[in-house]
Design an enzyme around this catalytic site. Structure first.
Site, PDB file in Angstrom:
ATOM      1  N   ASN A  10      -2.388 -17.343   5.486  1.00 18.93           N
ATOM      2  CA  ASN A  10      -1.797 -16.425   4.516  1.00 18.93           C
ATOM      3  C   ASN A  10      -0.398 -16.954   4.214  1.00 18.93           C
ATOM      4  OD1 ASN A  10      -0.644 -14.333   3.161  1.00 18.93           O
ATOM      5  ND2 ASN A  10      -1.074 -12.776   4.711  1.00 18.93           N
ATOM      6  N   LYS A  17       1.437 -17.177   7.668  1.00 21.08           N
ATOM      7  CA  LYS A  17       0.782 -16.538   8.820  1.00 21.08           C
ATOM      8  C   LYS A  17      -0.555 -17.236   9.047  1.00 21.08           C
ATOM      9  CE  LYS A  17       2.492 -11.850   8.110  1.00 21.08           C
ATOM     10  NZ  LYS A  17       2.148 -10.557   7.551  1.00 21.08           N
ATOM     11  N   ARG A  89      -5.990 -16.401   2.200  1.00 22.51           N
ATOM     12  CA  ARG A  89      -5.708 -15.169   1.462  1.00 22.51           C
ATOM     13  C   ARG A  89      -5.031 -15.576   0.159  1.00 22.51           C
ATOM     14  NH1 ARG A  89      -0.779 -11.062   2.051  1.00 22.51           N
ATOM     15  NH2 ARG A  89      -1.557  -9.485   0.649  1.00 22.51           N
ATOM     16  N   HIS A 178      -4.174  -5.463  -1.694  1.00 24.08           N
ATOM     17  CA  HIS A 178      -4.649  -5.010  -0.378  1.00 24.08           C
ATOM     18  C   HIS A 178      -6.156  -4.763  -0.386  1.00 24.08           C
ATOM     19  CE1 HIS A 178      -0.441  -3.157   0.610  1.00 24.08           C
ATOM     20  NE2 HIS A 178      -0.545  -4.352   1.158  1.00 24.08           N
ATOM     21  N   LEU A 207      -0.546   1.585   4.690  1.00 24.45           N
ATOM     22  CA  LEU A 207       0.907   1.782   4.699  1.00 24.45           C
ATOM     23  C   LEU A 207       1.556   0.752   5.616  1.00 24.45           C
ATOM     24  CD1 LEU A 207       0.757   5.667   5.229  1.00 24.45           C
ATOM     25  CD2 LEU A 207       0.723   4.417   3.052  1.00 24.45           C
ATOM     26  N   ARG A 239      10.272  -1.859  -1.900  1.00 22.91           N
ATOM     27  CA  ARG A 239       9.849  -1.712  -3.297  1.00 22.91           C
ATOM     28  C   ARG A 239       9.890  -0.244  -3.702  1.00 22.91           C
ATOM     29  NH1 ARG A 239       4.454  -4.761  -2.384  1.00 22.91           N
ATOM     30  NH2 ARG A 239       5.270  -6.693  -1.543  1.00 22.91           N
ATOM     31  N   ARG A 283      10.288   2.358  11.712  1.00 19.40           N
ATOM     32  CA  ARG A 283      10.694   2.819  13.056  1.00 19.40           C
ATOM     33  C   ARG A 283      12.166   3.189  13.077  1.00 19.40           C
ATOM     34  NH1 ARG A 283       7.657  -2.229  15.521  1.00 19.40           N
ATOM     35  NH2 ARG A 283       8.530  -2.929  13.575  1.00 19.40           N
ATOM     36  N   GLY A 329       0.737  -0.986   9.376  1.00 16.83           N
ATOM     37  CA  GLY A 329       1.707  -0.761  10.458  1.00 16.83           C
ATOM     38  C   GLY A 329       2.192   0.678  10.558  1.00 16.83           C
ATOM     39  N   GLU A 383      -7.538  -7.663   8.157  1.00 10.98           N
ATOM     40  CA  GLU A 383      -7.818  -8.469   6.961  1.00 10.98           C
ATOM     41  C   GLU A 383      -8.267  -9.880   7.342  1.00 10.98           C
ATOM     42  OE1 GLU A 383      -3.918  -6.949   6.021  1.00 10.98           O
ATOM     43  OE2 GLU A 383      -4.413  -7.142   3.901  1.00 10.98           O
TER      44      GLU A 383
HETATM   45  P1  ADP Z   1       3.064  -5.913   6.404  1.00 14.20           P
HETATM   46  O1  ADP Z   1       2.929  -5.224   5.086  1.00 14.20           O
HETATM   47  O2  ADP Z   1       4.237  -6.830   6.471  1.00 14.20           O
HETATM   48  O3  ADP Z   1       1.776  -6.494   6.948  1.00 14.20           O
HETATM   49  P2  ADP Z   1       2.779  -4.039   8.619  1.00 14.20           P
HETATM   50  O4  ADP Z   1       1.413  -3.537   8.268  1.00 14.20           O
HETATM   51  O5  ADP Z   1       2.916  -4.892   9.809  1.00 14.20           O
HETATM   52  O6  ADP Z   1       3.484  -4.735   7.377  1.00 14.20           O
HETATM   53  O7  ADP Z   1       3.709  -2.754   8.776  1.00 14.20           O
HETATM   54  C1  ADP Z   1       5.077  -2.864   8.993  1.00 14.20           C
HETATM   55  C2  ADP Z   1       5.659  -1.466   9.021  1.00 14.20           C
HETATM   56  O8  ADP Z   1       5.043  -0.720  10.081  1.00 14.20           O
HETATM   57  C3  ADP Z   1       7.154  -1.449   9.270  1.00 14.20           C
HETATM   58  O9  ADP Z   1       7.787  -0.552   8.383  1.00 14.20           O
HETATM   59  C4  ADP Z   1       7.237  -0.919  10.691  1.00 14.20           C
HETATM   60  O10 ADP Z   1       8.424  -0.205  10.895  1.00 14.20           O
HETATM   61  C5  ADP Z   1       6.044   0.022  10.714  1.00 14.20           C
HETATM   62  N1  ADP Z   1       5.706   0.381  12.095  1.00 14.20           N
HETATM   63  C6  ADP Z   1       5.249  -0.420  13.085  1.00 14.20           C
HETATM   64  N2  ADP Z   1       5.148   0.287  14.250  1.00 14.20           N
HETATM   65  C7  ADP Z   1       5.566   1.559  13.975  1.00 14.20           C
HETATM   66  C8  ADP Z   1       5.706   2.763  14.741  1.00 14.20           C
HETATM   67  N3  ADP Z   1       5.409   2.789  16.023  1.00 14.20           N
HETATM   68  N4  ADP Z   1       6.154   3.870  14.116  1.00 14.20           N
HETATM   69  C9  ADP Z   1       6.465   3.829  12.810  1.00 14.20           C
HETATM   70  N5  ADP Z   1       6.356   2.742  12.032  1.00 14.20           N
HETATM   71  C10 ADP Z   1       5.917   1.615  12.598  1.00 14.20           C
END
Ligand code: ADP
Length: 403
Positions: A10, A17, A89, A178, A207, A239, A283, A329, A383
């Site tokens: 990716n 990645k 990807r 996505h 999300l 965004r 977080r 995430g 994915e």
């Molecule tokens: P990407 O779109 O880069 O693949 P991810 O699916 O890895 O992103 O999601 C990243 C998001 O998930 C970040 O905003 C991160 O803060 C959030 N996240 C990860 N763990 C937690 C958690 N325990 N509580 C809240 N948000 C989280």
């Protein structure tokens, strides 16, 4: 049966990645990230058999050299000869690609043509494909498109209310992204709920840093929140999602922004980061909101309100809802956001199970509501697995076609 290993790639503009996946056992044998490519201190960080390691690369290392370093790493680990295919990807497949394809010179030319629709994303994907064609010259390469799953969206949902010629001559329409994740979520939800995919009606909320939501009817995407580009729709890390399109002109005409500054503002300085003036990391936002940070609280409120509004609006294309699914995430890990959103959706009769909501975090997943009718589920997305399985499916059917 022998293993079917796929090297999944990716490629982003300055990062890459990768994962080596056994498509039969669904295990990630190796996974990692090459980051800061083209910069002063690029590196590869990877995990192999539970051990994490970092390799420093020379300054200004670009994608091709990073992929060459990955080939060296795979050789050192004795894995190169076991790889059956490479899966890429690709962000934008336009209207040309409704499913994954084996890459040949014609396909590569078509991906290049589509690049004008995704100038921030597709060029990096193409660099990755070309670098892999050089590095793994005997292996089949497969492209898996973020847009493909959404090609089933009907015209009344994918067209913007703009002069029609912008679509017919220039392809300006909603494409959605996505798709690989939303498709995976649909297949997993079908198994969890014991409903045939062809009869499954769900709303899938992916999300992450980027966020999108998809209405899936009878197993097919019928509407999604991202548009011509991944900027439209939900509030994201940096965004803005939906805004009045006149704001761009206002920033340029009244506030003296350049077009490039507007693009950067909407893509990189808005969303959770822009509202909170703190961070794009959910977080950090949650921790600070809990401690009373007003900007962080506002960022969470706007994020959840926009999401809940989208969920409610997708009852229009769906009619009947079997489940709302959280993934990505934030969707997988934030019990706070899930609880807040479900509380705004009383119209669906959701009754949250607080214990299940807490235990669903960190890859556990599961059902988090107790009511009859539509359920709320948490399903970790994968994915890379979809890319690996598509790559094996296509390379196997291509070789059996030749026999
Ligand atoms: P990407 O779109 O880069 O693949 P991810 O699916 O890895 O992103 O999601 C990243 C998001 O998930 C970040 O905003 C991160 O803060 C959030 N996240 C990860 N763990 C937690 C958690 N325990 N509580 C809240 N948000 C989280």
């Amino acid at each position: 049966m022998s293993n079917k290993l796929v090297f999944v790639l990716n490629c982003g503009s300055s990062s890459l990645k990768f994962a080596l996946i056994d498509s039969l056992t669904q295990q990630q044998i190796l996974s990692g990230l090459a980051d800061s490519l083209g910069g002063q201190a690029p590196f590869i960080r990877f995990k192999y058999r539970g051990n994490k390691q970092t390799i420093d690369l020379h300054s200004n290392t670009e994608h091709q050299q990073a992929i060459d370093s990955l080939v060296t790493l795979l050789n050192q680990l004795g894995l190169t000869n076991q790889i059956n295919a490479i899966g890429h990807r690709v962000v934008h497949g336009g209207e040309k690609f409704t499913q994954s394809v084996l890459i040949d010179s014609q396909v590569l030319a078509q991906i290049e043509q589509v690049s004008q629709l995704a100038p921030l994303h597709n060029p990096a994907n193409i660099i990755g494909i070309k670098a892999c064609q050089l590095a793994f010259d005997t292996l089949p390469q497969v492209a898996v498109f973020d847009t493909a799953f959404h090609q089933s969206i009907p015209k009344h949902a994918f067209l913007y209310a703009l002069p029609h010629q912008l679509y017919s001559e220039h392809g300006i329409r909603r494409y959605g992204f996505h798709g690989t994740s939303h498709f995976f979520i649909a297949t997993q939800a079908s198994k969890l709920l014991n409903i045939e995919l062809e009869q499954l009606n769900i709303i899938s909320a992916h999300l992450g840093n980027g966020a999108s939501i998809t209405a899936i009817k009878n197993g097919k995407s019928v509407d999604t929140s991202m548009g011509l580009t991944p900027l439209e729709g939900l509030v994201m890390g940096t965004r803005c999602g939906d805004i009045d399109p006149a704001i761009s002109g206002y920033l340029i005409d009244q506030l003296g922004y350049s077009q490039a500054q507007v693009t950067a503002l909407l893509n990189k300085e808005s969303g959770l980061l822009g509202i909170s003036e703190l961070s794009n990391d959910c977080r950090v936002i949650e921790e600070n909101a809990q401690q009373g940070h007003v900007g962080a609280q506002l960022a969470l409120d706007i994020f959840c309100y926009r999401l809940a509004k989208y969920i409610a609006s997708y009852t229009v294309p769906l009619g009947r809802l079997d489940a709302l699914v959280f993934t990505g995430g934030i969707g997988e890990n934030s019990d706070t956001i899930r609880a807040k959103v479900l509380a705004m959706l009383t119209i669906f009769g959701f009754e949250l199970d607080p214990t299940a909501n807490t235990t669903a975090r960190f890859g556990q997943g599961g059902q988090i509501t107790t009511n009859q009718g539509p359920k709320a589920l948490v399903i970790p997305t994968d994915e890379e697995l979809v890319i690996a399985q598509d790559a094996i499916r296509l390379t196997t059917s291509a070789s059996s076609d030749k026999e």
